[in-house]
Design a protein around this motif. Structure first.
Motif, PDB file in Angstrom:
ATOM      1  N   TRP A   1     -10.581  -0.250   1.884  1.00 19.54           N
ATOM      2  CA  TRP A   1      -9.753  -0.786   2.124  1.00 19.54           C
ATOM      3  C   TRP A   1      -9.995  -1.923   3.237  1.00 19.54           C
ATOM      4  CZ3 TRP A   1      -4.852  -1.586  -0.544  1.00 19.54           C
ATOM      5  CH2 TRP A   1      -4.940  -0.043  -1.618  1.00 19.54           C
TER       6      TRP A   1
ATOM      7  N   TYR B   1      -9.183  -6.510   2.257  1.00 18.86           N
ATOM      8  CA  TYR B   1      -8.419  -7.130   3.473  1.00 18.86           C
ATOM      9  C   TYR B   1      -9.361  -8.040   3.969  1.00 18.86           C
ATOM     10  CZ  TYR B   1      -4.293  -4.570   3.126  1.00 18.86           C
ATOM     11  OH  TYR B   1      -3.084  -3.357   3.177  1.00 18.86           O
TER      12      TYR B   1
ATOM     13  N   PHE C   1       0.577  -9.353  -2.702  1.00 15.06           N
ATOM     14  CA  PHE C   1       1.486  -8.787  -0.849  1.00 15.06           C
ATOM     15  C   PHE C   1       0.999  -9.229   0.429  1.00 15.06           C
ATOM     16  CE2 PHE C   1      -1.876  -4.970  -2.711  1.00 15.06           C
ATOM     17  CZ  PHE C   1      -1.722  -4.970  -0.711  1.00 15.06           C
TER      18      PHE C   1
ATOM     19  N   GLY D   1       0.842   2.775   5.747  1.00  8.70           N
ATOM     20  CA  GLY D   1       0.450   2.637   5.221  1.00  8.70           C
ATOM     21  C   GLY D   1       0.895   0.589   5.033  1.00  8.70           C
ATOM     22  N   CYS D   2       1.523   0.429   6.666  1.00  8.84           N
ATOM     23  CA  CYS D   2       1.485  -0.709   6.755  1.00  8.84           C
ATOM     24  C   CYS D   2       0.608  -1.826   6.263  1.00  8.84           C
ATOM     25  CB  CYS D   2       2.718  -1.072   8.511  1.00  8.84           C
ATOM     26  SG  CYS D   2       0.373  -1.016   9.172  1.00  8.84           S
TER      27      CYS D   2
ATOM     28  N   ARG E   1       4.280  -7.408   7.031  1.00  6.10           N
ATOM     29  CA  ARG E   1       5.024  -7.845   6.944  1.00  6.10           C
ATOM     30  C   ARG E   1       6.322  -7.310   7.095  1.00  6.10           C
ATOM     31  NH1 ARG E   1       6.042  -7.561   1.463  1.00  6.10           N
ATOM     32  NH2 ARG E   1       5.175  -5.519   0.599  1.00  6.10           N
TER      33      ARG E   1
ATOM     34  N   ASP F   1      -1.643   2.570   9.135  1.00 10.05           N
ATOM     35  CA  ASP F   1      -2.722   2.279   8.812  1.00 10.05           C
ATOM     36  C   ASP F   1      -4.059   2.783   8.570  1.00 10.05           C
ATOM     37  OD1 ASP F   1      -2.419  -0.151   5.787  1.00 10.05           O
ATOM     38  OD2 ASP F   1      -4.137   0.727   6.605  1.00 10.05           O
ATOM     39  N   LEU F   2      -4.384   3.289   7.386  1.00 12.03           N
ATOM     40  CA  LEU F   2      -6.458   3.624   8.098  1.00 12.03           C
ATOM     41  C   LEU F   2      -6.999   2.479   8.006  1.00 12.03           C
ATOM     42  CD1 LEU F   2      -6.943   3.361   4.930  1.00 12.03           C
ATOM     43  CD2 LEU F   2      -6.666   6.006   4.671  1.00 12.03           C
TER      44      LEU F   2
ATOM     45  N   ASN G   1      -5.105   7.813   9.311  1.00 15.52           N
ATOM     46  CA  ASN G   1      -4.233   8.722   8.605  1.00 15.52           C
ATOM     47  C   ASN G   1      -3.130   8.531   8.338  1.00 15.52           C
ATOM     48  OD1 ASN G   1      -4.060  10.703   6.281  1.00 15.52           O
ATOM     49  ND2 ASN G   1      -6.058  10.484   5.622  1.00 15.52           N
ATOM     50  N   ILE G   2      -1.886   8.175   7.493  1.00 26.12           N
ATOM     51  CA  ILE G   2      -0.419   8.933   7.668  1.00 26.12           C
ATOM     52  C   ILE G   2      -0.746  10.077   7.752  1.00 26.12           C
ATOM     53  CG2 ILE G   2       0.701   6.796   6.627  1.00 26.12           C
ATOM     54  CD1 ILE G   2       0.653   9.147   3.671  1.00 26.12           C
TER      55      ILE G   2
ATOM     56  N   SER H   1       6.079   1.082   1.742  1.00 22.81           N
ATOM     57  CA  SER H   1       5.712  -0.014   0.627  1.00 22.81           C
ATOM     58  C   SER H   1       4.071  -0.756  -0.344  1.00 22.81           C
ATOM     59  CB  SER H   1       6.239  -1.946   0.914  1.00 22.81           C
ATOM     60  OG  SER H   1       5.837  -2.875  -0.206  1.00 22.81           O
ATOM     61  N   GLY H   2       3.738   0.480  -0.934  1.00 29.13           N
ATOM     62  CA  GLY H   2       2.803   0.343  -2.311  1.00 29.13           C
ATOM     63  C   GLY H   2       1.508   1.407  -1.287  1.00 29.13           C
TER      64      GLY H   2
HETATM   65  C1  SAM Z   1      -0.691  -1.489  -0.968  1.00 33.09           C
HETATM   66  S1  SAM Z   1      -1.249  -1.209   0.260  1.00 33.09           S
HETATM   67  C2  SAM Z   1      -0.169  -2.210   1.016  1.00 33.09           C
HETATM   68  C3  SAM Z   1       0.198  -2.162   2.380  1.00 33.09           C
HETATM   69  C4  SAM Z   1       1.851  -3.098   3.191  1.00 33.09           C
HETATM   70  N1  SAM Z   1       2.531  -2.185   3.138  1.00 33.09           N
HETATM   71  C5  SAM Z   1       2.371  -4.363   2.506  1.00 33.09           C
HETATM   72  O1  SAM Z   1       2.639  -4.080   1.239  1.00 33.09           O
HETATM   73  O2  SAM Z   1       1.976  -5.316   2.472  1.00 33.09           O
HETATM   74  C6  SAM Z   1      -1.421   0.062   0.897  1.00 33.09           C
HETATM   75  C7  SAM Z   1      -1.751   0.252   1.920  1.00 33.09           C
HETATM   76  O3  SAM Z   1      -1.729   2.250   2.413  1.00 33.09           O
HETATM   77  C8  SAM Z   1      -2.695   1.819   3.207  1.00 33.09           C
HETATM   78  N2  SAM Z   1      -3.138   3.330   2.697  1.00 33.09           N
HETATM   79  C9  SAM Z   1      -3.205   4.208   1.352  1.00 33.09           C
HETATM   80  N3  SAM Z   1      -3.562   5.928   2.223  1.00 33.09           N
HETATM   81  C10 SAM Z   1      -3.539   5.107   3.449  1.00 33.09           C
HETATM   82  C11 SAM Z   1      -3.611   6.894   4.536  1.00 33.09           C
HETATM   83  N4  SAM Z   1      -3.587   8.197   3.501  1.00 33.09           N
HETATM   84  N5  SAM Z   1      -2.737   6.351   5.717  1.00 33.09           N
HETATM   85  C12 SAM Z   1      -2.632   5.448   6.213  1.00 33.09           C
HETATM   86  N6  SAM Z   1      -2.685   4.243   5.550  1.00 33.09           N
HETATM   87  C13 SAM Z   1      -2.424   4.441   3.783  1.00 33.09           C
HETATM   88  C14 SAM Z   1      -3.780   1.131   2.839  1.00 33.09           C
HETATM   89  O4  SAM Z   1      -4.870   1.268   3.860  1.00 33.09           O
HETATM   90  C15 SAM Z   1      -3.196  -0.369   2.433  1.00 33.09           C
HETATM   91  O5  SAM Z   1      -3.166  -0.499   3.657  1.00 33.09           O
END
Ligand code: SAM
Length: 224
Positions: free
Chosen positions: A14, A18, A27, A54-55, A59, A75-76, A101-102, A118-119
């Motif tokens: 990730w 980014y 996004f 997973g911010c 935004r 977020d990780l 990690n969440i 979101s995602g």
């Molecule tokens: C599709 S992106 C969406 C980012 C943001 N929510 C947005 O909509 O702008 C998914 C995000 O989830 C984070 N992510 C995925 N698995 C995660 C986990 N286990 N713990 C924390 N973050 C996680 C990723 O690093 C990534 O930034």
């Protein structure tokens, strides 16, 4: 053990994703989700404490802070959080960004009025779902809201239609799992459904994020 099986996800970086902020990723736009804005308009949420899972570049977390929420956003990806921190500073918004990690989050039971995703969930492997639901349930106050946007199965953004078993046979989430409305209701059956709908495609002048191919679900934790 099962995490180890999913080689694509283990190798996905990730931070690298980014590192180029000019990439044409929908996004990466710095506007909040249209559904999140609609929850304020409809009066489901007003203020309180929010947790965003997973911010990414922040935004939605920043929007929630600007609407008066006290926000923890996790977020990780360090790269995403650096970007989120810069965006928050530019807007003079106060968000507690957590690099974690969440599944390693620590908080007291019933801390939050709103948990927002979101995602992130569509990148979570099926064997982690029970932990995810436990996490959201524990985080929310009785009557608190859980809102999620995630891929539509076989939708415009490519939400994978593979079964949970196929995830482990193929050792991959195929870039993100897609869901049907029925699947979402089944997975989150411990919550009350407030609204499940497709995300609304927004027009350019709306200052919101809204694209085809995503579900927008709003659930509520029971009050008892
Ligand atoms: C599709 S992106 C969406 C980012 C943001 N929510 C947005 O909509 O702008 C998914 C995000 O989830 C984070 N992510 C995925 N698995 C995660 C986990 N286990 N713990 C924390 N973050 C996680 C990723 O690093 C990534 O930034």
């Amino acid at each position: 053990m099962l995490d180890e099986l999913l080689t694509d996800e283990k190798c996905f970086n990730w931070d690298e994703f980014y590192s180029d902020r000019d990439k044409k990723i929908p996004f990466f736009i710095n506007f909040p989700d249209e559904n999140l804005a609609s929850y304020f308009e409809k009066g489901y949420v007003s203020t309180g404490k929010a947790l965003e899972l997973g911010c990414g570049p922040g935004r939605n977390a920043i929007y929630l802070a600007e609407k008066g929420f006290v926000v923890d956003a996790v977020d990780l990806s360090i790269e995403a959080l650096e970007w989120a921190g810069e965006r928050a500073k530019e807007r003079n918004a106060s968000v507690n960004f957590l690099s974690r990690n969440i599944f390693e989050l620590e908080f007291s039971e019933g801390t939050y009025d709103l948990v927002y995703d979101s995602g992130c969930f569509h990148h979570i492997a099926p064997h982690r779902r029970m932990s995810y639901i436990k996490l959201v349930m524990k985080a929310l106050k009785p009557g608190g809201y859980f809102a999620i946007t995630c891929f539509v199965e076989g939708g415009k953004l490519g939400g994978s239609a593979i079964s949970d078993l196929e995830v482990y046979k193929l050792r991959s989430l195929q870039g993100g799992l897609g869901f049907t409305e029925e699947k979402l209701k089944k997975i989150f059956h411990e919550f009350e459904v407030v609204e499940i709908r497709r995300m609304r495609e927004v027009s350019e002048n709306e200052e919101l994020f809204g694209v085809e191919g995503l579900w927008a679900g709003l659930f509520q934790k029971g009050s008892l």
